[in-house]
Design a protein around this motif. Structure first.
Motif, PDB file in Angstrom:
ATOM      1  N   VAL A 237      19.101 -62.712  16.841  1.00 20.52           N
ATOM      2  CA  VAL A 237      17.570 -61.928  16.678  1.00 20.52           C
ATOM      3  C   VAL A 237      16.574 -63.082  17.357  1.00 20.52           C
ATOM      4  CG1 VAL A 237      16.268 -61.511  14.830  1.00 20.52           C
ATOM      5  CG2 VAL A 237      18.444 -61.438  14.327  1.00 20.52           C
ATOM      6  N   GLU A 238      16.599 -64.167  17.353  1.00 24.82           N
ATOM      7  CA  GLU A 238      15.514 -65.451  17.704  1.00 24.82           C
ATOM      8  C   GLU A 238      15.838 -65.391  19.282  1.00 24.82           C
ATOM      9  OE1 GLU A 238      15.620 -68.533  15.636  1.00 24.82           O
ATOM     10  OE2 GLU A 238      14.816 -67.747  13.447  1.00 24.82           O
ATOM     11  N   SER A 239      16.982 -65.547  19.817  1.00 25.67           N
ATOM     12  CA  SER A 239      16.944 -65.642  20.628  1.00 25.67           C
ATOM     13  C   SER A 239      16.794 -64.329  21.798  1.00 25.67           C
ATOM     14  CB  SER A 239      18.268 -66.046  21.038  1.00 25.67           C
ATOM     15  OG  SER A 239      20.008 -65.494  20.995  1.00 25.67           O
ATOM     16  N   ALA A 240      17.638 -62.964  21.001  1.00 21.62           N
ATOM     17  CA  ALA A 240      16.867 -61.947  21.515  1.00 21.62           C
ATOM     18  C   ALA A 240      15.763 -62.148  21.636  1.00 21.62           C
ATOM     19  CB  ALA A 240      18.299 -61.234  21.333  1.00 21.62           C
ATOM     20  N   GLY A 241      15.347 -62.014  20.531  1.00 19.96           N
ATOM     21  CA  GLY A 241      14.105 -62.187  20.773  1.00 19.96           C
ATOM     22  C   GLY A 241      13.055 -62.983  21.365  1.00 19.96           C
ATOM     23  N   ALA A 242      13.268 -64.009  21.554  1.00 19.16           N
ATOM     24  CA  ALA A 242      11.873 -64.723  22.522  1.00 19.16           C
ATOM     25  C   ALA A 242      13.084 -64.380  23.344  1.00 19.16           C
ATOM     26  CB  ALA A 242      12.728 -66.169  22.184  1.00 19.16           C
TER      27      ALA A 242
ATOM     28  N   ASP B 154      11.748 -58.977  16.135  1.00 17.55           N
ATOM     29  CA  ASP B 154      11.596 -60.334  16.089  1.00 17.55           C
ATOM     30  C   ASP B 154      10.564 -60.011  18.114  1.00 17.55           C
ATOM     31  OD1 ASP B 154      12.232 -63.346  15.795  1.00 17.55           O
ATOM     32  OD2 ASP B 154      12.315 -63.224  17.591  1.00 17.55           O
ATOM     33  N   ALA B 155      10.794 -59.714  18.713  1.00 10.93           N
ATOM     34  CA  ALA B 155      10.501 -59.804  20.115  1.00 10.93           C
ATOM     35  C   ALA B 155       8.872 -58.691  19.545  1.00 10.93           C
ATOM     36  CB  ALA B 155      11.258 -58.857  20.858  1.00 10.93           C
ATOM     37  N   SER B 156       8.062 -58.296  19.458  1.00 11.67           N
ATOM     38  CA  SER B 156       7.668 -57.837  19.474  1.00 11.67           C
ATOM     39  C   SER B 156       6.354 -58.159  18.156  1.00 11.67           C
ATOM     40  CB  SER B 156       6.893 -55.625  17.965  1.00 11.67           C
ATOM     41  OG  SER B 156       7.972 -55.246  19.145  1.00 11.67           O
ATOM     42  N   ALA B 157       6.516 -59.365  17.159  1.00  9.57           N
ATOM     43  CA  ALA B 157       5.956 -59.837  16.613  1.00  9.57           C
ATOM     44  C   ALA B 157       5.467 -61.035  17.656  1.00  9.57           C
ATOM     45  CB  ALA B 157       6.093 -60.195  14.968  1.00  9.57           C
ATOM     46  N   ARG B 158       6.374 -61.095  18.370  1.00 12.10           N
ATOM     47  CA  ARG B 158       5.904 -62.320  18.971  1.00 12.10           C
ATOM     48  C   ARG B 158       4.914 -61.928  20.122  1.00 12.10           C
ATOM     49  NH1 ARG B 158      10.204 -66.791  20.120  1.00 12.10           N
ATOM     50  NH2 ARG B 158      11.832 -65.899  18.224  1.00 12.10           N
TER      51      ARG B 158
ATOM     52  N   GLN C  60      24.174 -62.015  21.105  1.00 12.57           N
ATOM     53  CA  GLN C  60      24.398 -62.685  19.924  1.00 12.57           C
ATOM     54  C   GLN C  60      24.395 -62.502  18.534  1.00 12.57           C
ATOM     55  OE1 GLN C  60      21.871 -65.142  22.357  1.00 12.57           O
ATOM     56  NE2 GLN C  60      23.095 -67.235  21.650  1.00 12.57           N
ATOM     57  N   ARG C  61      24.900 -62.512  17.931  1.00  8.56           N
ATOM     58  CA  ARG C  61      24.232 -62.060  17.149  1.00  8.56           C
ATOM     59  C   ARG C  61      24.116 -62.848  15.307  1.00  8.56           C
ATOM     60  NH1 ARG C  61      26.536 -56.369  15.838  1.00  8.56           N
ATOM     61  NH2 ARG C  61      27.335 -55.822  18.353  1.00  8.56           N
ATOM     62  N   GLY C  62      23.349 -62.039  13.817  1.00  8.31           N
ATOM     63  CA  GLY C  62      22.625 -63.172  12.918  1.00  8.31           C
ATOM     64  C   GLY C  62      21.909 -63.371  13.675  1.00  8.31           C
ATOM     65  N   TRP C  63      21.290 -64.434  13.132  1.00 10.04           N
ATOM     66  CA  TRP C  63      19.837 -65.437  12.841  1.00 10.04           C
ATOM     67  C   TRP C  63      19.707 -65.543  13.957  1.00 10.04           C
ATOM     68  CZ3 TRP C  63      16.593 -61.885  10.219  1.00 10.04           C
ATOM     69  CH2 TRP C  63      17.224 -61.132   9.079  1.00 10.04           C
TER      70      TRP C  63
END
Length: 449
Positions: free
Chosen positions: A288-293, A255-259, A282-285
């Motif tokens: 993924v989004e919060s850590a990736g961001a 997720d982070a790399s795509a951003r 944090q877990r789940g989708w």
């Protein structure tokens, strides 16, 4: 990648037909670029996997099939259930450097671990015209929702990745080769910048110990000012998505790399660090989004602030370190009531030595670790390397996977991570010391002094 709940599976593995690993001999080599010029090229491509590929990383249910697929109902699974679809597809990113006749190719792949036979095969393919193969580093992101069925190890197949599927292995190998060749083809004069920032709040310790919040960066720009690639380094497990997830995904790192790729317009390689005792907070989708961001935001800010440096040094050294005979400690997996002498030898399936590679790229030094290094040991390596180099980073999960490498103290405490540590109480410190020694040799090829 392994849990105490899977001790039964490891015991079962002992009765499988053993296969001999390729003989590994103690060796060391070094290569240094002989010129000040540097060229670099990069590529990022999607790999289309066969339908129903298993997901690798979690060895328990519901990922594991209740009954192995003896009737061959599924084309690409045996020990595990097929995945149900694709959330974000497998990607392979490649970054190639050349200077003074030395070539280094770095691949970052959305896999839970690296099969060393795949590294050897890609190197052989890249030398198919009779030339010298490049120094090759293959770094797995350590996502636990990436594809399985690509490796040749019967041990890891049973524990976490499923039995090899020639179709799955073939498309991943082809993707790795294609990305590497495209990166090599795109090489042009390049400039480098490097640095680090910190990101907190996205990870927690599995061992209730301090973590390393550092996010390291290597920025590669063309001489014409265009972005070529970004390499980012952070220590975290790819387990935001739990074992109930059945969709293919690179987890929070993808997720982070795509951003970052969207923002920079360049291929972005994630290289995990010393993440053996690091889990996402944090877990789940949503996790993924919060850590990736959070990770992408910090990396992007650092990327934009980094000015090009003058150091274009490229050098590499390699070594083979001897390890204690691999064994599963039943005490580490089940509890202190089991005598420490109760160990299951794993020499039939795991090697007794490990290969390490260290590369200097500009003012940065990177050293590979063939598995899951504990944070404390990774910090020791970084501290030692920064006595010579401007920045030093640990490239975990690179070129092989031999389980967890812990401090002597933490190996002796039964836990999830200690169960997956196969090289005894000194295994982690042996790998740390070998990495530090290799960085010392790398400094001799052109370190800062």
């Amino acid at each position: 990648m392994i849990s105490g709940a899977l001790a039964w599976a490891l015991l079962t593995a002992a009765v499988l037909s053993p296969h001999s690993a390729a003989a590994l001999t103690a060796a060391a080599s070094s290569l240094t670029a002989g010129a000040a010029s540097l060229t670099a090229g990069a590529a990022s491509l999607e790999v289309q996997l066969p339908l129903g590929v298993p997901l690798a990383g979690y060895g328990g249910f519901p990922r594991r099939a209740w009954i192995p697929d003896l009737l061959r109902r599924f084309a690409n699974t045996f020990w595990f259930n097929p995945s149900s679809g694709v959330h974000d597809p497998l990607r392979v990113r490649a970054l190639a450097f050349e200077s003074g006749g030395l070539r280094v190719v770095w691949l970052s792949v959305d896999l839970v671990a690296v099969d060393p036979t795949m590294v050897a095969e890609v190197r052989a393919r890249l030398a198919d015209r009779g030339g010298e193969p490049p120094i090759l580093i293959v770094s797995a992101s350590h996502t636990h929702s990436g594809p399985g069925a690509y490796g040749t190890s019967a041990f890891w197949a049973l524990v976490a990745t499923d039995r090899e599927s020639p179709a799955v292995r073939s498309v991943i190998l082809d993707g790795m080769e294609k990305a590497a060749r495209e990166a090599l083809r795109r090489r042009a004069p390049a400039l480098l910048a490097w640095g680090k920032t910190t990101v907190t709040g996205v990870a927690i310790s599995r061992l209730d110990q301090p973590l390393d919040p550092e996010l390291g960066l290597l920025k590669v720009m063309g001489a014409d000012g265009r972005p070529v690639a970004l390499v980012w380094n952070y220590a975290v497990h790819g387990t935001a998505l739990g074992r109930t997830n059945s969709l293919l995904s690179g987890d929070l790192m993808a997720d982070a790399s795509a951003r970052l790729e969207r923002e920079t317009g360049a291929p972005v390689l994630f290289v995990n660090g010393a993440a053996g005792d690091v889990s996402p907070k944090q877990r789940g989708w949503p996790g993924v989004e919060s850590a990736g961001a959070a990770l992408a935001s910090a990396a992007l800010a650092a990327w934009r602030a980094l000015p090009p440096g003058r150091d274009l040094t490229l050098s590499a050294v390699r070594s083979q370190v001897s390890l204690a005979g691999p064994a599963l400690s039943l005490r580490n997996c089940t509890g202190r009531w089991v005598p420490a002498a109760f160990r299951l030898g794993l020499g039939w399936t795991l090697p007794s030595s490990a290969g390490l590679t260290a590369v200097r790229i500009g003012g940065t030094a990177w050293v590979t670790v063939p598995g899951e290094l504990q944070t404390r040991l990774g910090l020791d390596i970084k501290t030692a390397g920064r006595r010579t180099f401007e920045e030093t980073f640990v490239a975990g999960y690179s070129n092989d996977h031999l389980g967890y490498f812990l401090t002597r103290r933490n190996y002796g405490q039964p836990s999830y991570v200690a169960c997956g540590s196969f090289y005894g109480e000194s295994g982690g410190e042996t790998v740390r010391d070998a990495a530090v020694e290799l960085l010392g040799r790398l400094a001799g090829t052109g370190g800062r002094g």
